[in-house]
Design an enzyme around this catalytic site. Structure first.
Site, PDB file in Angstrom:
ATOM      1  N   SER A   1     -41.968  27.226  -1.240  1.00 43.65           N
ATOM      2  CA  SER A   1     -42.131  28.527  -0.604  1.00 43.65           C
ATOM      3  C   SER A   1     -43.006  28.457   0.645  1.00 43.65           C
ATOM      4  CB  SER A   1     -42.690  29.518  -1.629  1.00 43.65           C
ATOM      5  OG  SER A   1     -42.617  30.842  -1.174  1.00 43.65           O
TER       6      SER A   1
ATOM      7  N   ASP B   1     -38.964  29.484   2.283  1.00 44.79           N
ATOM      8  CA  ASP B   1     -37.704  29.639   1.543  1.00 44.79           C
ATOM      9  C   ASP B   1     -37.103  31.024   1.720  1.00 44.79           C
ATOM     10  OD1 ASP B   1     -39.592  30.966  -0.018  1.00 44.79           O
ATOM     11  OD2 ASP B   1     -38.672  30.392  -1.906  1.00 44.79           O
TER      12      ASP B   1
ATOM     13  N   ASP C   1     -40.963  33.195   5.259  1.00 46.39           N
ATOM     14  CA  ASP C   1     -41.674  31.994   4.830  1.00 46.39           C
ATOM     15  C   ASP C   1     -40.669  30.864   4.631  1.00 46.39           C
ATOM     16  OD1 ASP C   1     -40.450  32.910   2.513  1.00 46.39           O
ATOM     17  OD2 ASP C   1     -42.103  32.348   1.206  1.00 46.39           O
TER      18      ASP C   1
ATOM     19  N   ASP D   1     -37.954  34.088   1.000  1.00 48.31           N
ATOM     20  CA  ASP D   1     -38.006  35.192   0.042  1.00 48.31           C
ATOM     21  C   ASP D   1     -39.173  36.136   0.336  1.00 48.31           C
ATOM     22  OD1 ASP D   1     -40.116  33.595  -0.808  1.00 48.31           O
ATOM     23  OD2 ASP D   1     -39.490  33.521  -2.911  1.00 48.31           O
TER      24      ASP D   1
END
Length: 447
Positions: free
Chosen positions: A103, A244, A242, A246
């Protein structure tokens, strides 16, 4: 059953250090393959996505080896946002979805997130059972039952079309100039493409991943570069994702940052006007600002708080039938459209409001006056338990007494990093700093 490997969002750590080693990834793959392949008479499949970290290649191969050893067929998506894995797990009728990503963490970290066949992240109970299988070890299938692996070329295209489908029908982004910061991460292809196809003038930032620059001085954790680009290019708005994709933060035309609380307030108010906000309730964590709670109450709406982690937000949404939730950090979950936080999808909702109302981002994403909030982190070592020491407990009690009737104090361990997070809210800035620093000093002394 205990959960030692799993944190608030799967397994995470520094690559090539326990638990994020190739050997452990193979064992995890075998265990989760055995857990989901309970009926050996039918074919089972798993989809695997990843972000742009160099170690993603290693973990992709190790997980594939473990999964195929238990008879699972593996579909490799390549670099895609985390919400794409949740989407494709269901649309491709997979039994399991896996995202390889840490992440917002730096490039040297990595992680493994799991989605069940319904596209939602696994429960604590399921993760505990998988941990038990990892500890016990899993026997491989016979040679003739080993699974196959192949790459899927259209996964990203499917996701792009799904995200575009959440934008209001007939509306366009023509005339809107958007800076999109992809953090050199998983959305570096998808996010600029979606915005351009919807008509926006796109200024991309953080779209040149090299395996080691994910989240480096860019993205939602470091929006300064995007803010500078917004001002320099005279953009109307900035969207910061960010690694990834999400999470999302929004920047106005002056480069000022709006966090997840402000985004949720905008969407909740709009959805309530349209009678779309189920049960008149927004779900947020204990970290969300008190100002958001007051904003909701002033409109006759409710704020349902959960523990920290988007998994717990989604769990509450599913249990009670709510359809909007998220975190101050920028996870925005809209279960009418997705099974997990989707930064790009949430960003489009803000752009849709700009187009519908003709109002600038500066007005739309400053829905309430935030109560002053201070968060400080203290890193601790392996095996240390600073929160259990008498010095820290006494400091917490003293700060709670100081804030009584004026604000609140929240102390917790991070679920993704070895950090103690000390957060407080209070209208009086001096009291706020004193309350936080007292606890931080005690924790630092303990470690």
């Amino acid at each position: 059953m205990a959960r030692e490997l799993f944190g608030t969002d799967g397994v995470r750590g520094t690559a090539n250090q326990h638990p994020m080693t190739a050997e452990m990834a193979l064992r995890i793959g075998a265990a989760v393959g055995r857990y989901f392949r309970r009926d050996t008479s039918v074919a089972h499949r798993v989809v695997i996505g990843k972000d742009t970290r160099l170690s993603g290649y290693m973990f992709e191969n190790a997980l594939t080896a473990g999964l195929t050893s238990t008879g699972m067929n593996v579909l490799l998506l390549g670099p895609v946002p985390t919400p794409a894995v949740g989407l494709l797990t269901t649309s491709m009728r997979a039994d399991l979805g896996i995202m390889i990503s840490a992440s917002h963490n730096p490039a040297e970290d990595n992680g493994i997130k799991f989605f069940g066949p319904d596209g939602f992240k696994l429960s604590d109970e399921a993760e505990a059972e998988i941990e038990a299988l990892i500890a016990e070890g899993v026997s491989p299938v016979d040679a003739g039952a080993i699974g196959r692996a192949r790459r899927i070329d259209d996964g990203l295209f499917r996701y792009i079309e799904r995200v575009k489908g959440t934008f209001p029908y007939g509306q366009r982004l023509d005339g809107i100039k958007v800076v999109i910061d992809c953090a050199n991460g998983a959305a570096y292809k998808a996010a600029p493409e979606v915005l351009w196809e919807l008509g926006a003038e796109v200024i991309p930032v953080g779209v040149s991943p090299d395996g080691v620059n994910i989240n480096a001085n860019c993205g939602s954790t470091k929006p300064q570069r995007a803010a500078e680009a917004v001002v320099a290019h005279g953009a109307d708005v900035g969207i910061c994702l960010d690694g990834d994709a999400d999470r999302v933060l929004i920047l106005d035309a002056q480069g000022q940052v709006a966090d997840g609380d402000q985004i949720m307030a905008l969407l909740a108010a709009r959805w309530a006007e349209e009678d779309r906000l189920r049960h008149g309730t927004l779900v947020a964590t204990v970290m969300s600002n008190l100002g958001l709670e007051r904003f909701m109450a002033a409109r006759g709406l409710a704020l349902h708080r959960t523990g920290v982690g988007d998994r717990y937000v989604v769990a509450a949404m599913r249990e009670h039938g709510f359809n909007l939730g998220g975190e101050q950090s920028g996870h925005i979950v809209m279960t009418d459209h997705a099974t997990t936080g989707d930064g790009l999808m949430a960003g489009l909702q803000v752009l849709a409001e700009m187009g519908r109302t003709g109002k600038p981002a500066s007005e739309l994403v400053q829905q309430f006056e935030a109560v002053p909030q201070l968060l400080k982190n203290v890193r601790y070592g392996v095996g240390q338990t600073p929160l259990e020491t008498s010095g820290v407990q006494n400091a917490i009690a003293a700060s709670e007494a100081q804030l009584a009737g004026q604000g609140r104090l929240l102390i917790r361990k991070s679920g993704t990093e070895p950090l103690i997070r000390v957060m407080a809210e209070c209208e009086n800035s001096q009291t706020l700093e004193e309350a936080v620093d007292r606890v931080v000093d005690a924790v630092e002394a303990a470690v």
